[in-house]
Design a protein around this motif. Sequence first.
Motif, mmCIF file in Angstrom:
data_model
loop_
_atom_site.group_PDB
_atom_site.id
_atom_site.type_symbol
_atom_site.label_atom_id
_atom_site.label_comp_id
_atom_site.label_asym_id
_atom_site.label_seq_id
_atom_site.Cartn_x
_atom_site.Cartn_y
_atom_site.Cartn_z
ATOM 1 N N THR A 196 0.837 -1.194 0.000
ATOM 2 C CA THR A 196 0.000 0.000 0.000
ATOM 3 C C THR A 196 0.875 1.248 0.000
ATOM 4 O O THR A 196 0.621 2.204 -0.742
ATOM 5 C CB THR A 196 -0.907 0.008 1.249
ATOM 6 O OG1 THR A 196 -1.576 -1.245 1.330
ATOM 7 C CG2 THR A 196 -1.916 1.136 1.195
ATOM 8 N N GLY A 197 1.902 1.223 0.820
ATOM 9 C CA GLY A 197 2.833 2.352 0.896
ATOM 10 C C GLY A 197 3.552 2.581 -0.436
ATOM 11 O O GLY A 197 3.762 3.720 -0.849
ATOM 12 N N LEU A 198 3.881 1.476 -1.103
ATOM 13 C CA LEU A 198 4.568 1.581 -2.396
ATOM 14 C C LEU A 198 3.669 2.288 -3.418
ATOM 15 O O LEU A 198 4.075 3.245 -4.083
ATOM 16 C CB LEU A 198 4.938 0.178 -2.895
ATOM 17 C CG LEU A 198 5.600 0.102 -4.269
ATOM 18 C CD1 LEU A 198 7.033 0.612 -4.200
ATOM 19 C CD2 LEU A 198 5.589 -1.323 -4.815
ATOM 20 N N THR A 210 11.211 8.991 -8.309
ATOM 21 C CA THR A 210 9.817 8.515 -8.251
ATOM 22 C C THR A 210 9.765 7.116 -7.651
ATOM 23 O O THR A 210 8.966 6.834 -6.760
ATOM 24 C CB THR A 210 9.193 8.506 -9.664
ATOM 25 O OG1 THR A 210 9.421 9.777 -10.265
ATOM 26 C CG2 THR A 210 7.704 8.249 -9.587
ATOM 27 N N LEU A 211 10.650 6.262 -8.134
ATOM 28 C CA LEU A 211 10.742 4.924 -7.535
ATOM 29 C C LEU A 211 11.128 5.041 -6.066
ATOM 30 O O LEU A 211 10.627 4.305 -5.214
ATOM 31 C CB LEU A 211 11.791 4.088 -8.270
ATOM 32 C CG LEU A 211 11.357 3.544 -9.622
ATOM 33 C CD1 LEU A 211 12.508 2.792 -10.287
ATOM 34 C CD2 LEU A 211 10.161 2.615 -9.445
ATOM 35 N N LEU A 218 9.422 3.467 -2.802
ATOM 36 C CA LEU A 218 10.181 2.653 -1.866
ATOM 37 C C LEU A 218 10.093 3.232 -0.459
ATOM 38 O O LEU A 218 9.928 2.505 0.531
ATOM 39 C CB LEU A 218 11.638 2.617 -2.322
ATOM 40 C CG LEU A 218 12.445 1.405 -1.910
ATOM 41 C CD1 LEU A 218 11.798 0.133 -2.416
ATOM 42 C CD2 LEU A 218 13.875 1.529 -2.452
ATOM 43 N N TYR A 219 10.189 4.556 -0.390
ATOM 44 C CA TYR A 219 10.100 5.221 0.906
ATOM 45 C C TYR A 219 8.743 4.935 1.555
ATOM 46 O O TYR A 219 8.665 4.553 2.724
ATOM 47 C CB TYR A 219 10.282 6.731 0.744
ATOM 48 C CG TYR A 219 10.248 7.469 2.053
ATOM 49 C CD1 TYR A 219 11.345 7.468 2.898
ATOM 50 C CD2 TYR A 219 9.096 8.149 2.468
ATOM 51 C CE1 TYR A 219 11.312 8.113 4.120
ATOM 52 C CE2 TYR A 219 9.049 8.798 3.691
ATOM 53 C CZ TYR A 219 10.160 8.783 4.510
ATOM 54 O OH TYR A 219 10.119 9.406 5.725
ATOM 55 N N GLY A 220 7.671 5.087 0.756
ATOM 56 C CA GLY A 220 6.320 4.815 1.271
ATOM 57 C C GLY A 220 6.206 3.383 1.775
ATOM 58 O O GLY A 220 5.679 3.120 2.857
ATOM 59 N N ALA A 221 6.748 2.442 0.992
ATOM 60 C CA ALA A 221 6.668 1.026 1.368
ATOM 61 C C ALA A 221 7.383 0.776 2.683
ATOM 62 O O ALA A 221 6.847 0.131 3.587
ATOM 63 C CB ALA A 221 7.273 0.169 0.254
ATOM 64 N N GLY A 235 15.780 7.845 4.681
ATOM 65 C CA GLY A 235 14.889 7.430 3.608
ATOM 66 C C GLY A 235 14.584 8.546 2.627
ATOM 67 O O GLY A 235 14.475 8.318 1.422
ATOM 68 N N LEU A 236 14.475 9.769 3.146
ATOM 69 C CA LEU A 236 14.133 10.892 2.260
ATOM 70 C C LEU A 236 15.242 11.160 1.237
ATOM 71 O O LEU A 236 15.007 11.799 0.210
ATOM 72 C CB LEU A 236 13.839 12.145 3.088
ATOM 73 C CG LEU A 236 12.507 12.104 3.863
ATOM 74 C CD1 LEU A 236 12.411 13.240 4.861
ATOM 75 C CD2 LEU A 236 11.323 12.113 2.909
#
Lengths: 251, 316
Positions: free
Chosen positions: A113-115, A149-150, A154-157, A209-210
């Motif tokens: 979902t995060g991805l 963008t990727l 990845l960060y969201g995931a 991560g950012l």
Amino acid sequence: MRDALAAEWIKLRSLRSTPALLLTGLLVTVLTGLLLCLLIGPEFRRAAPADRTGFDPIGLSYSGMQLGQLALVVLAVLSVGSEFGTSMIRTSLAAVPGRARFLTAKLTLLAATGLAWGLLTGSAALLCGTRALGAAPSELPLADVLRTTLGAGLYGALISGCAGAVTFMVRRSIAALGILLPLLFLVSSLLGASSRLAAFARLLPDRAGLRLMQVHQEPGDLTPAGGGAVLLLWTLVAAFVAYALFSRREV
Amino acid sequence: MIDVQRLVKTYAGRRILDDLSFHVSPGRVTAFLGPNGAGKSTTLRMIMGLGRPDSGTATVLGVPYRELPAPLRSVGALLDASAVHPARSPRAHLGWLARTHRIAPARVDEVLELVGLTTAARRPVRGFSLGMRQRLGIAAALLGDPELLILDEPVNGLDPEGIRWFRTLMRALADEGRTVLVSSHLMNEMALVADHVLVIGQGRVLSDGPLGDLLRGGTPAVRLRSGQLPAMAVALRNAGAELTHDNSPNGLVLVTGLSARRIGDLAAQQGCAIHELTPVEPELADIYLRLTDEAAEYRAGTPFTGGRRSEVAGRA
């Protein structure tokens, strides 16, 4: 495992708060980034081409992520915390008795979902931000655009999975938010402000991560890959500790 | 089948389960009784693999719960009717459960229909009464068409129609050869539905046997109403009877130790008029209370009535 994952997907999408939170996170990220880019835009456009690289137009576009991620974190926390809060965890484990399987399914779904959220939000933020800045196409190399963008995905995931894992450890939504929100919101900014602790701050999950979404690199900064690896490590450690505790505990 | 062998569980230095062993057989409804704090819920959680015993084993259909290949198809459980996300609808709740076992969505509609929640299927559970939540919990337990049902307090909150429906359902499930374990504090209800009664107290088995045997072990009594009670009382006591006042008005006593016939004869000899003479079968509630009297963990400080029977009557 596929069935457990599909069941978790039904759980997540059957709550009205899920799309609401994801949309909020997206809007906050895009609008915050847009606002910042609009404010910096005139200065950016005035700057000499040589100085413009210092602005990191791509990185600036993603600057709303720091705020917008909170909605994603809240979603992940609630998804795990509500299991414990309502004792639904007992029903879940009656259906999926393997603790490792249940935890993996839950965290994998949250990461997925995060991805998706990160990819979508990142793309929208980048598009809006760079236009508001008025960056020239030459300042937006395709490789960097794709990589960041990727990176947003990845960060969201990872941040979503990490938040879910922390909630598995503490078992209560409030406790998890009490740890995660200050960590993501205060600690990294406070540590970052102090030059002596800055080196440590760079290793915090969100700071590291950012980097996935930044192009410009200052001396001492982690590389994007390095930053991603640090966040991955945080998430894996969190998931491992969560499993160690969860597999032992009674529910 | 459920097999519990020498379960021991200690929480904060207190022995919740104290070498508990029992066996639950298929084809009958087993009532699982015990006072609050007796260890019923703890036992059920051990059976479900949710808790970890200090020692001992609990198996279902011969294996520990966690080793069942498709648990919902073997065991249906209702442990806590409120354990549903308040914002989720019954359909979504059963939907994710069904998905874990690839149970067809049609089965979800089927069990919703069975428990009478079809019209409420898409409403968030938040607004449900306890009775509706119980129905949803029962639907979830039945979803996988399991051989074994474990139901913790399923009748609480059900309306009279629901209670009767549930009684019929339990009977039907047991008659199909399934194993049904039901815990409840509603003794009258359990006396109607159970074939077998398992009573625990302070983590130990107090009684485990067919309902009929348990009831036969109780003391039959005779309810007597007479205008000349004092005279009757003397004659009855002389004949070896014991009298219990039932806290009811106008000359009503409960006589144990003599048959109704003997009491009638005695009354005739004494020339006493009798207004009522009714044999009273021993009730599960009485037998249960006697069994658990010593084992009761959380009892009210001072009983506010003399006889136990009247406490029970008040509750029923």
